[in-house]
Design a protein around this motif. Structure first.
Motif, short mmCIF file in Angstrom:
data_model
loop_
_atom_site.label_atom_id
_atom_site.label_comp_id
_atom_site.label_asym_id
_atom_site.label_seq_id
_atom_site.Cartn_x
_atom_site.Cartn_y
_atom_site.Cartn_z
N ARG A 172 49.30 45.58 -11.20
CA ARG A 172 49.64 44.47 -10.16
C ARG A 172 50.95 45.24 -9.62
N GLU A 213 44.23 49.47 -18.46
CA GLU A 213 45.29 48.74 -18.14
C GLU A 213 44.90 48.19 -16.86
N ARG A 214 45.80 47.08 -16.57
CA ARG A 214 45.45 46.31 -15.44
C ARG A 214 46.66 46.72 -14.40
N GLY A 231 44.60 44.31 -6.65
CA GLY A 231 45.10 44.84 -7.84
C GLY A 231 44.25 45.85 -8.35
N ARG A 269 52.07 46.84 -14.87
CA ARG A 269 50.85 47.05 -15.53
C ARG A 269 50.96 46.44 -16.82
N GLU A 270 49.72 45.89 -16.96
CA GLU A 270 49.34 45.13 -18.24
C GLU A 270 48.17 45.74 -19.17
N LEU A 276 40.64 41.08 -8.72
CA LEU A 276 41.02 42.18 -8.13
C LEU A 276 40.74 42.33 -6.65
N LEU A 314 45.21 46.17 -21.52
CA LEU A 314 44.00 45.45 -21.80
C LEU A 314 43.20 45.96 -22.99
N ARG A 328 36.47 45.25 -21.08
CA ARG A 328 37.51 44.53 -20.49
C ARG A 328 37.61 44.92 -18.91
N ILE A 329 37.44 45.93 -18.52
CA ILE A 329 37.49 46.26 -17.16
C ILE A 329 36.41 45.56 -16.28
N VAL A 358 42.60 48.33 -12.11
CA VAL A 358 42.36 48.61 -13.50
C VAL A 358 41.77 50.20 -13.80
N VAL A 377 37.14 42.08 -15.74
CA VAL A 377 38.10 41.77 -14.80
C VAL A 377 37.71 41.99 -13.29
#
Length: 342
Positions: free
Chosen positions: A290, A287-288, A270, A294-295, A156, A297, A146-147, A272, A150
């Protein structure tokens, strides 16, 4: 009629599965063997290990496999691929012998103790036109997948900093790890290889401009001592384009938990990060970021340990030959050489 017609292709598919040899079936070798067999893309034809006990355990996973006493006997058994999980000093020579015999190779890391050794294996794979892969297993965690998605999406912005850590509170339990001639190095060769690979792979191998490393053994600078390997290392890798990659790795660090593992990528838009959970070697969150938000993933559970091996077996079953991406293995080894000052 329809039953006969469907049964015949199924039988043909069963016969067409690659026959694999498993060279070295300690814990890691058996784990990769189990992952491959569970996916069903290949069958175990031959098993070899210096320990009769390990062979007996492996035969429980594949009762129909033949126990052999050497790589040569394994190759003579007519295998299509070999999974190598032996001490590091043997990887290059064993991989080349298999490839020259026309057999595909999946090898534990490191592929070679130096970039020159890794280059020799990749050249042999290219010449033989056979599939070669190395067990860089952290690429196959859901979090790193996932990282990478992104980062490569460009969301980012420009990635200007990467921080990577892998501290193992225990260190290897086999003595050959501590002999530079056999291992090629200490925690950098064992753990740092994953960190370097994750940084370059996530950023799509942009090229390396500068490398600086500091190595320690028992709390003292390692210097040029030929009789010891490092148990703590720091390195800074500057990539083409200016991105700064910092990594730290160690064995037996007194860090208050079993392991500290993380890979963080920071960009102008941003960030990750992958981090292990509660000191685990196996459970990770991704996690992501901003600003201060954090979000999530990816979260555990995630059975990622054998995915690299299973992926190689699936590609082999599909007829894959030499993959030019194997050249990247040499690039990773070259960074390790520069951390060691070679």
């Amino acid at each position: 009629m329809s039953d006969v017609m469907t049964a015949a292709p199924a039988a043909a598919a069963q016969r067409s599965r690659p026959r694999l040899g498993f060279l070295g079936v300690g814990w890691i070798g058996r784990h990769r063997m189990q992952a491959i067999l569970e996916e069903g893309h290949a069958e175990a034809a031959a098993i070899a290990d210096a320990s009769p006990e390990m062979v007996a355990e492996a035969l429980k996973l594949a009762p129909g496999a033949q126990a052999v006493d050497s790589l040569d006997a394994m190759l003579e058994a007519g295998v299509d691929g070999v999974v190598i999980a032996t001490p590091s000093a043997l990887h290059t020579e064993q991989s080349i012998r298999a490839l020259q015999h026309g057999v595909a190779v999946f090898c534990q890391k490191p592929l070679g103790r130096t970039a020159a050794e890794a280059r020799a294996v990749v050249d042999a794979a290219r010449k033989a036109d056979r599939l070669l892969a190395v067990d860089l297993s952290y690429r196959f965690t859901e979090g790193m997948r996932r990282i990478r998605e992104v980062v490569q999406s460009g969301e980012l912005g420009r990635i200007y900093a990467v921080d990577l850590v892998f501290h193992n509170a225990y260190g290897p339990d086999k003595q050959w790890f501590y002999d530079p001639a056999l291992s090629g190095g200490g925690c950098v060769m064992d753990l740092g290889v994953h960190l370097v690979d994750l940084a370059l792979w996530t950023l799509d191998f942009p090229g390396v401009a500068k490398v600086q490393g500091s190595l320690f053994a028992g709390g003292e600078p390692l210097g040029g001592r030929p009789d010891k390997v490092e148990d703590y290392a720091l390195a800074t890798v500057t990539l083409h384009g200016g991105t700064a990659v910092q990594l730290a790795c160690s064995w037996r660090l007194q860090a208050g938990q079993d392991a500290v593992i993380s890979a963080a990528f920071y960009g102008t838009g941003g960030g990750v990060a992958l981090r292990n959970v509660n000191g685990s070697f196996y459970d990770f969150t991704a996690e992501r970021f901003r600003g201060t938000a954090r979000e999530t993933l990816a979260t555990p559970p995630d059975a990622w340990g054998g995915r690299a091996a299973a992926d190689w077996a699936a590609r082999l079953a599909s007829g894959a030959r030499f993959d030019p991406a194997a050249e990247r293995l040499v690039e990773v080894s070259a960074v390790l050489d520069r951390i060691y000052g070679r």
